[in-house]
Design a protein around this motif. Structure first.
Motif, PDB file in Angstrom:
ATOM      1  N   ALA A  42     -18.301   7.570  -9.513  1.00 54.83           N
ATOM      2  CA  ALA A  42     -17.503   7.302  -8.300  1.00 54.83           C
ATOM      3  C   ALA A  42     -17.053   5.847  -8.291  1.00 54.83           C
ATOM      4  O   ALA A  42     -17.481   5.048  -7.452  1.00 54.83           O
ATOM      5  N   ARG A  43     -16.181   5.488  -9.209  1.00 55.60           N
ATOM      6  CA  ARG A  43     -15.656   4.120  -9.258  1.00 55.60           C
ATOM      7  C   ARG A  43     -14.175   4.137  -8.926  1.00 55.60           C
ATOM      8  O   ARG A  43     -13.369   4.784  -9.614  1.00 55.60           O
ATOM      9  N   ASP A  44     -13.822   3.433  -7.875  1.00 52.88           N
ATOM     10  CA  ASP A  44     -12.437   3.283  -7.444  1.00 52.88           C
ATOM     11  C   ASP A  44     -12.297   1.862  -6.927  1.00 52.88           C
ATOM     12  O   ASP A  44     -12.980   1.468  -5.980  1.00 52.88           O
ATOM     13  N   LEU A  45     -11.416   1.086  -7.550  1.00 50.85           N
ATOM     14  CA  LEU A  45     -11.285  -0.330  -7.198  1.00 50.85           C
ATOM     15  C   LEU A  45     -10.828  -0.530  -5.762  1.00 50.85           C
ATOM     16  O   LEU A  45     -11.087  -1.578  -5.167  1.00 50.85           O
ATOM     17  N   ARG A  46     -10.160   0.451  -5.198  1.00 48.64           N
ATOM     18  CA  ARG A  46      -9.743   0.342  -3.801  1.00 48.64           C
ATOM     19  C   ARG A  46     -10.951   0.331  -2.869  1.00 48.64           C
ATOM     20  O   ARG A  46     -10.886  -0.230  -1.771  1.00 48.64           O
ATOM     21  N   LYS A  47     -12.050   0.945  -3.306  1.00 47.81           N
ATOM     22  CA  LYS A  47     -13.293   0.957  -2.535  1.00 47.81           C
ATOM     23  C   LYS A  47     -14.261  -0.117  -3.019  1.00 47.81           C
ATOM     24  O   LYS A  47     -14.880  -0.828  -2.215  1.00 47.81           O
TER      25      LYS A  47
ATOM     26  N   VAL B 195       0.841  -1.202   0.000  1.00 47.32           N
ATOM     27  CA  VAL B 195       0.000   0.000   0.000  1.00 47.32           C
ATOM     28  C   VAL B 195       0.873   1.247   0.000  1.00 47.32           C
ATOM     29  O   VAL B 195       0.614   2.209  -0.741  1.00 47.32           O
ATOM     30  N   ILE B 196       1.921   1.247   0.823  1.00 51.15           N
ATOM     31  CA  ILE B 196       2.849   2.381   0.850  1.00 51.15           C
ATOM     32  C   ILE B 196       3.477   2.587  -0.525  1.00 51.15           C
ATOM     33  O   ILE B 196       3.558   3.720  -1.026  1.00 51.15           O
ATOM     34  N   ALA B 197       3.901   1.497  -1.166  1.00 53.08           N
ATOM     35  CA  ALA B 197       4.511   1.596  -2.490  1.00 53.08           C
ATOM     36  C   ALA B 197       3.521   2.160  -3.516  1.00 53.08           C
ATOM     37  O   ALA B 197       3.873   3.041  -4.319  1.00 53.08           O
ATOM     38  N   CYS B 198       2.284   1.674  -3.482  1.00 56.20           N
ATOM     39  CA  CYS B 198       1.280   2.106  -4.465  1.00 56.20           C
ATOM     40  C   CYS B 198       0.914   3.569  -4.291  1.00 56.20           C
ATOM     41  O   CYS B 198       0.754   4.307  -5.279  1.00 56.20           O
ATOM     42  N   GLU B 199       0.762   4.023  -3.054  1.00 57.21           N
ATOM     43  CA  GLU B 199       0.351   5.411  -2.838  1.00 57.21           C
ATOM     44  C   GLU B 199       1.498   6.382  -3.119  1.00 57.21           C
ATOM     45  O   GLU B 199       1.267   7.496  -3.576  1.00 57.21           O
ATOM     46  N   LEU B 200       2.733   5.954  -2.870  1.00 57.53           N
ATOM     47  CA  LEU B 200       3.873   6.777  -3.293  1.00 57.53           C
ATOM     48  C   LEU B 200       3.898   6.906  -4.811  1.00 57.53           C
ATOM     49  O   LEU B 200       4.152   7.995  -5.353  1.00 57.53           O
ATOM     50  N   ALA B 201       3.619   5.801  -5.503  1.00 54.89           N
ATOM     51  CA  ALA B 201       3.574   5.842  -6.969  1.00 54.89           C
ATOM     52  C   ALA B 201       2.460   6.756  -7.458  1.00 54.89           C
ATOM     53  O   ALA B 201       2.620   7.474  -8.460  1.00 54.89           O
ATOM     54  N   ARG B 202       1.319   6.759  -6.760  1.00 54.73           N
ATOM     55  CA  ARG B 202       0.201   7.612  -7.163  1.00 54.73           C
ATOM     56  C   ARG B 202       0.564   9.092  -7.023  1.00 54.73           C
ATOM     57  O   ARG B 202       0.286   9.900  -7.922  1.00 54.73           O
ATOM     58  N   ILE B 203       1.190   9.429  -5.893  1.00 57.28           N
ATOM     59  CA  ILE B 203       1.597  10.829  -5.695  1.00 57.28           C
ATOM     60  C   ILE B 203       2.607  11.232  -6.763  1.00 57.28           C
ATOM     61  O   ILE B 203       2.506  12.318  -7.358  1.00 57.28           O
ATOM     62  N   SER B 204       3.583  10.377  -7.016  1.00 59.62           N
ATOM     63  CA  SER B 204       4.612  10.679  -8.013  1.00 59.62           C
ATOM     64  C   SER B 204       3.995  10.896  -9.390  1.00 59.62           C
ATOM     65  O   SER B 204       4.313  11.868 -10.088  1.00 59.62           O
ATOM     66  N   SER B 205       3.096  10.000  -9.796  1.00 62.10           N
ATOM     67  CA  SER B 205       2.483  10.098 -11.115  1.00 62.10           C
ATOM     68  C   SER B 205       1.616  11.348 -11.234  1.00 62.10           C
ATOM     69  O   SER B 205       1.673  12.068 -12.236  1.00 62.10           O
TER      70      SER B 205
ATOM     71  N   ASN C 220     -13.736  -2.846  -4.983  1.00 64.14           N
ATOM     72  CA  ASN C 220     -13.243  -4.219  -4.960  1.00 64.14           C
ATOM     73  C   ASN C 220     -11.939  -4.242  -4.167  1.00 64.14           C
ATOM     74  O   ASN C 220     -10.856  -4.398  -4.736  1.00 64.14           O
ATOM     75  N   PRO C 221     -12.031  -4.069  -2.836  1.00 66.09           N
ATOM     76  CA  PRO C 221     -10.826  -3.838  -2.031  1.00 66.09           C
ATOM     77  C   PRO C 221      -9.816  -4.976  -2.114  1.00 66.09           C
ATOM     78  O   PRO C 221     -10.165  -6.150  -2.218  1.00 66.09           O
ATOM     79  N   TYR C 222      -8.562  -4.619  -2.070  1.00 64.78           N
ATOM     80  CA  TYR C 222      -7.439  -5.560  -2.051  1.00 64.78           C
ATOM     81  C   TYR C 222      -6.358  -4.958  -1.170  1.00 64.78           C
ATOM     82  O   TYR C 222      -6.387  -3.768  -0.831  1.00 64.78           O
ATOM     83  N   LEU C 223      -5.420  -5.775  -0.731  1.00 74.57           N
ATOM     84  CA  LEU C 223      -4.297  -5.336   0.103  1.00 74.57           C
ATOM     85  C   LEU C 223      -4.760  -4.626   1.374  1.00 74.57           C
ATOM     86  O   LEU C 223      -4.052  -3.783   1.925  1.00 74.57           O
ATOM     87  N   GLY C 224      -5.964  -4.934   1.841  1.00 76.47           N
ATOM     88  CA  GLY C 224      -6.459  -4.333   3.073  1.00 76.47           C
ATOM     89  C   GLY C 224      -6.895  -2.890   2.946  1.00 76.47           C
ATOM     90  O   GLY C 224      -6.974  -2.173   3.962  1.00 76.47           O
ATOM     91  N   TYR C 225      -7.208  -2.424   1.721  1.00 77.62           N
ATOM     92  CA  TYR C 225      -7.615  -1.028   1.534  1.00 77.62           C
ATOM     93  C   TYR C 225      -8.906  -0.705   2.279  1.00 77.62           C
ATOM     94  O   TYR C 225      -9.180   0.459   2.587  1.00 77.62           O
ATOM     95  N   GLU C 226      -9.714  -1.740   2.558  1.00 73.81           N
ATOM     96  CA  GLU C 226     -10.957  -1.482   3.282  1.00 73.81           C
ATOM     97  C   GLU C 226     -10.700  -0.995   4.704  1.00 73.81           C
ATOM     98  O   GLU C 226     -11.608  -0.444   5.362  1.00 73.81           O
ATOM     99  N   GLN C 227      -9.478  -1.162   5.194  1.00 69.69           N
ATOM    100  CA  GLN C 227      -9.149  -0.734   6.554  1.00 69.69           C
ATOM    101  C   GLN C 227      -8.735   0.738   6.625  1.00 69.69           C
ATOM    102  O   GLN C 227      -8.581   1.278   7.711  1.00 69.69           O
ATOM    103  N   TYR C 228      -8.542   1.358   5.471  1.00 69.95           N
ATOM    104  CA  TYR C 228      -8.074   2.742   5.445  1.00 69.95           C
ATOM    105  C   TYR C 228      -9.248   3.691   5.216  1.00 69.95           C
ATOM    106  O   TYR C 228     -10.179   3.397   4.457  1.00 69.95           O
TER     107      TYR C 228
END
Length: 420
Positions: free
Chosen positions: A256-261, A129-139, A263-271
């Protein structure tokens, strides 16, 4: 008594024929005086953000037809994947959306792990999750900065590019590389978070938050920026859905479609985070969505830091994962095991899976058809940039040539992923 039959006919409408003749003559004269011009924009042009060629048919300065010509970077990644072991394909995912390689690595690894039926330990999921969100900010930092530069706001690009360099410093600590990270392995990561990484990540977030607000101050109410972006490149909700758009381009049109919400994966439902949406569907809305997504990624990263669990980052499966390097160097059995896993790869079951990942550009999907063994029988990639570009003929038609850089910048595509 015979009756005389008369033949009825309509007299020709000479007036209508005369009007039509005048119209035909005028159309012919217009064609002769104002012939349409075909202009090639790209494949080497700053506004095309890579090797994209746009064939524009112009009526004066108005685009009457736009045809994207893609494929200049095509490398056959899908066929390459079908001729190598699952782990060997990880470096090729770096070259898809090369502005967010960490997210590509995670998306591919999650797809293969879904085929294997594996679930990472909690710490392994949090690290991803940390890796993915860092990539999102960078992009998004680069996307916002380059889009602003395309319409004349050079200062914003310098600000956002500087923040992106800080993320690359973090990537270098985490993976050993700044650009092509190849961080994941099937079943985990190459290494855990290094010492001091969390402290430096926290420092970066503390510096990034005020910079995002500085960018918003420079652009949100900037008259020139708004004139170039507002009511330009409008995509309706219906068109966004019918063309299959995903990511910020879809959410900027009110979906409002976001796969993190969804179709959660990697525990995104906890954030705890929000999915920003807008209803305008224009270039300005797409810019605002990306800026807000940076804020939400910072929010997710702070939660990941606070709740980061202890424990292993990789699955425990002696038959499919590599042993620790120290044990390989000290034990003949571990060396043999390392050799077998390296040469034969993981033993995947037969089956078909699809995994969709919420990448910065949209839904990056991997379809895998396995017939067993360490090599996929078929692998297909759903690249969001390719799908998002499909709306260009409809989107660019009727706009001015000067609007093309703003529209392309707001779509935020990357050609390595589009061409695959």
């Amino acid at each position: 008594m015979a009756t005389k039959q008369t033949t009825h006919y309509e007299a020709p409408d000479n007036a209508a024929r005369a009007v039509q003749a005048v119209a035909d003559h005028q159309a012919e004269a217009d064609d002769m005086l104002g012939e349409k011009m075909v202009l090639n924009m790209g494949p080497s042009h700053p506004a095309t953000h890579g090797v994209l060629r746009l064939i524009l048919e112009l009526d004066g300065e108005v685009i009457s037809k736009a045809t994207p010509d893609v494929g200049f970077l095509h490398r056959g990644d899908e066929k390459i994947a079908e001729n190598m072991q699952y782990n060997q394909f990880v470096p090729y995912t770096d070259r898809l959306d090369y502005l967010a390689p960490l997210a590509n690595n995670v998306a591919y690894a999650c797809a293969v792990e879904k085929l294997m039926g594996w679930e990472l330990p909690e710490r392994g999921q949090a690290v991803r999750v940390i890796a993915c969100e860092l990539a999102r900010i960078s992009s998004h930092m680069l996307g916002v900065g380059v889009c602003a530069m395309d319409v004349g706001a050079m200062t914003v690009f310098l600000y956002t590019f500087n923040e992106r360099e800080k993320i690359y410093n973090l990537c270098e600590q985490l993976t050993g590389a700044r650009f092509t990270t190849s961080y994941t392995r099937i079943g985990g990561q190459t290494r855990d978070l290094p010492d001091g990484f969390i402290e430096q990540l926290t420092t970066f977030l503390d510096e990034c938050e005020p910079l995002v607000e500085e960018v918003a101050t420079l652009l949100d109410k900037n008259k020139i920026f708004m004139n170039r972006m507002c009511d330009i490149g409008h995509i309706s909700k219906e068109d966004a859905i019918s063309y299959g758009l995903t990511g910020p381009n879809l959410r900027a049109s009110g979906v409002a479609r976001d796969l993190r919400k969804d179709n959660p994966y990697l525990g995104y439902e906890q954030y705890d985070f929000d999915v920003p949406i807008a209803d305008e569907g224009d270039c300005y809305a797409r810019y605002q969505i990306r800026l807000e997504e940076i804020r939400q990624s910072i929010r997710i990263l702070r939660q990941a830091i606070v709740s980061l669990p202890d424990g292993p980052i990789n699955i425990i499966d002696p038959k499919s994962t590599l042993p620790e390097k120290e044990r390989v160097l000290m034990s003949m059995e571990e060396l043999i095991h390392h050799f077998i896993v390296t040469t034969q790869g993981i033993d995947a079951p037969k089956g078909e899976v699809y995994f969709g990942h919420e990448n910065p550009k949209g839904e990056l999907g991997f379809y895998i058809h396995s017939k067993g063994g360490g090599v996929p029988h078929r692998l297909k990639i759903r690249s969001p940039s390719f799908i998002n570009l499909s709306i260009c003929p409809e989107l660019l038609k009727g706009t001015m040539v000067s609007d093309v850089p703003a529209i392309l910048g707001s779509l935020d595509f990357v050609m390595g992923e589009c061409d695959r």
